[in-house]
Write a protein that holds these residues in place. Sequence first.
Motif, mmCIF file in Angstrom:
data_model
loop_
_atom_site.group_PDB
_atom_site.id
_atom_site.type_symbol
_atom_site.label_atom_id
_atom_site.label_comp_id
_atom_site.label_asym_id
_atom_site.label_seq_id
_atom_site.Cartn_x
_atom_site.Cartn_y
_atom_site.Cartn_z
ATOM 1 N N UNK A 27 -66.692 9.570 0.735
ATOM 2 C CA UNK A 27 -68.042 9.267 0.256
ATOM 3 C C UNK A 27 -68.274 7.764 0.272
ATOM 4 N N UNK A 28 -67.280 7.017 -0.142
ATOM 5 C CA UNK A 28 -67.369 5.553 -0.137
ATOM 6 C C UNK A 28 -67.509 5.043 1.299
ATOM 7 N N UNK A 29 -66.731 5.606 2.195
ATOM 8 C CA UNK A 29 -66.792 5.202 3.604
ATOM 9 C C UNK A 29 -68.180 5.478 4.175
ATOM 10 N N UNK A 30 -68.736 6.637 3.863
ATOM 11 C CA UNK A 30 -70.073 6.986 4.356
ATOM 12 C C UNK A 30 -71.117 6.029 3.799
ATOM 13 N N UNK A 31 -71.009 5.721 2.509
ATOM 14 C CA UNK A 31 -71.941 4.779 1.899
ATOM 15 C C UNK A 31 -71.872 3.429 2.609
ATOM 16 N N UNK A 32 -70.669 2.946 2.877
ATOM 17 C CA UNK A 32 -70.511 1.656 3.543
ATOM 18 C C UNK A 32 -71.094 1.670 4.950
ATOM 19 N N UNK A 33 -70.935 2.784 5.670
ATOM 20 C CA UNK A 33 -71.546 2.904 6.998
ATOM 21 C C UNK A 33 -73.069 2.838 6.886
ATOM 22 N N UNK A 34 -73.599 3.586 5.931
ATOM 23 C CA UNK A 34 -75.050 3.597 5.740
ATOM 24 C C UNK A 34 -75.563 2.229 5.317
ATOM 25 N N UNK A 35 -74.832 1.563 4.438
ATOM 26 C CA UNK A 35 -75.226 0.226 3.994
ATOM 27 C C UNK A 35 -75.293 -0.724 5.180
ATOM 28 N N UNK A 36 -74.268 -0.686 6.031
ATOM 29 C CA UNK A 36 -74.253 -1.559 7.202
ATOM 30 C C UNK A 36 -75.403 -1.230 8.151
ATOM 31 N N UNK A 37 -75.676 0.061 8.316
ATOM 32 C CA UNK A 37 -76.795 0.475 9.169
ATOM 33 C C UNK A 37 -78.113 -0.005 8.580
ATOM 34 N N UNK A 38 -78.253 0.089 7.244
ATOM 35 C CA UNK A 38 -79.473 -0.338 6.575
ATOM 36 C C UNK A 38 -79.694 -1.839 6.757
ATOM 37 N N UNK A 39 -78.614 -2.638 6.578
ATOM 38 C CA UNK A 39 -78.713 -4.094 6.743
ATOM 39 C C UNK A 39 -79.171 -4.425 8.163
ATOM 40 N N UNK A 40 -78.577 -3.772 9.144
ATOM 41 C CA UNK A 40 -78.963 -4.017 10.540
ATOM 42 C C UNK A 40 -80.425 -3.631 10.778
ATOM 43 N N UNK A 41 -80.848 -2.527 10.186
ATOM 44 C CA UNK A 41 -82.240 -2.084 10.353
ATOM 45 C C UNK A 41 -83.213 -3.074 9.726
ATOM 46 N N UNK A 42 -82.876 -3.562 8.540
ATOM 47 C CA UNK A 42 -83.747 -4.546 7.872
ATOM 48 C C UNK A 42 -83.828 -5.801 8.714
ATOM 49 N N UNK A 43 -82.702 -6.263 9.189
ATOM 50 C CA UNK A 43 -82.701 -7.475 10.031
ATOM 51 C C UNK A 43 -83.546 -7.263 11.290
#
Length: 59
Positions: A36-52
């Motif tokens: 679950x933590x790994x999935x959250x971190x993947x999503x967080x990284x994807x979100x940061x890239x999307x915002x940028x």
Amino acid sequence: MPSSPLPSGSPRSAEAVNEEIRALMAETGTWLWGPTRERYEQLRDEWVAAVRGEITTAA
């Protein structure tokens, strides 16, 4: 909980990724352990890239 890797191809919007993060947090009661933590971190990284990407597109 989806455990698929980050999608290849066109990136998702920050809003779409944020919805998945919210669903994950609601599903887990905010406990982030192991996969679950790994999935959250993947999503967080994807979100940061999307915002940028959205900021770059808007500028």
